[in-house]
Design a protein around this motif. Structure first.
Motif, short mmCIF file in Angstrom:
data_model
loop_
_atom_site.label_atom_id
_atom_site.label_comp_id
_atom_site.label_asym_id
_atom_site.label_seq_id
_atom_site.Cartn_x
_atom_site.Cartn_y
_atom_site.Cartn_z
N TRP A 1 -6.65 -1.32 -0.26
CA TRP A 1 -6.39 -0.49 -1.44
C TRP A 1 -7.54 -0.63 -2.44
O TRP A 1 -8.02 0.37 -2.97
N HIS B 1 -10.07 2.37 -3.89
CA HIS B 1 -9.99 2.76 -5.29
C HIS B 1 -11.06 2.09 -6.17
O HIS B 1 -11.00 2.15 -7.38
N ASN C 1 0.84 -1.19 0.00
CA ASN C 1 0.00 0.00 0.00
C ASN C 1 0.88 1.25 0.00
O ASN C 1 1.86 1.33 0.74
N GLU C 2 0.51 2.21 -0.82
CA GLU C 2 1.31 3.44 -0.93
C GLU C 2 1.40 4.20 0.40
O GLU C 2 2.40 4.86 0.68
N ARG C 3 0.38 4.08 1.24
CA ARG C 3 0.44 4.73 2.56
C ARG C 3 1.48 4.06 3.45
O ARG C 3 2.17 4.73 4.22
N ASP C 4 1.60 2.75 3.34
CA ASP C 4 2.63 2.03 4.10
C ASP C 4 4.03 2.47 3.65
O ASP C 4 4.93 2.66 4.48
N ILE C 5 4.21 2.64 2.35
CA ILE C 5 5.51 3.09 1.84
C ILE C 5 5.82 4.48 2.36
O ILE C 5 6.93 4.75 2.85
N ALA C 6 4.84 5.37 2.30
CA ALA C 6 5.05 6.74 2.77
C ALA C 6 5.35 6.78 4.27
O ALA C 6 6.26 7.50 4.71
#
Length: 128
Positions: free
Chosen positions: A118, A122, A14-19
């Protein structure tokens, strides 16, 4: 949906986890100087990815296996040929579940978010 290797595995992160992981590493000096391998919480086949998106969108998205050369001939226009070839090679080699880590949890304090999160967030983009 035509996929050349619907049984290939990936571990969507998930992009939030990466951020959040990046923020932790950039703001906590104790975390610097180490290597982290972020993974999602599950190794999923591409067909499973599509099924999760279909369920979130409330519609059927059938998956059809197509020959790699057919996918290559119909790849997105923006994709360079060498990238398409590299992806096909990667997908062909990704027949087993990928190894997972708990690095997202180590860095963020919470487990990696599942792909269903995710997909739910989306789903509107995949509705007919």
């Amino acid at each position: 949906m035509g996929l050349p290797y619907p049984d290939s595995h990936a571990d969507p992160v998930n992009e939030r986890d990466i951020a959040e992981a990046a923020c932790a590493v950039l703001t906590d000096p104790a975390l610097r100087g180490r290597s982290y391998h972020l993974t999602g919480p599950q190794s999923l086949t591409f067909a499973e990815h599509v099924a999760i998106i279909a369920a979130a969108a409330g519609r059927d998205i059938p998956v059809e296996r197509i020959p790699p050369q057919v996918w290559r001939a119909n790849k997105p226009d923006f994709m360079p040929d060498d990238i398409a070839d590299a992806l096909l090679k990667l997908w062909a080699a990704s027949t087993a579940p990928v190894p997972l880590t708990d690095h997202v949890e180590q860095l963020t304090g919470h487990p990696a978010r599942p792909f269903t999160v995710w997909a739910d967030q989306h789903a509107g983009a995949f509705r007919a």
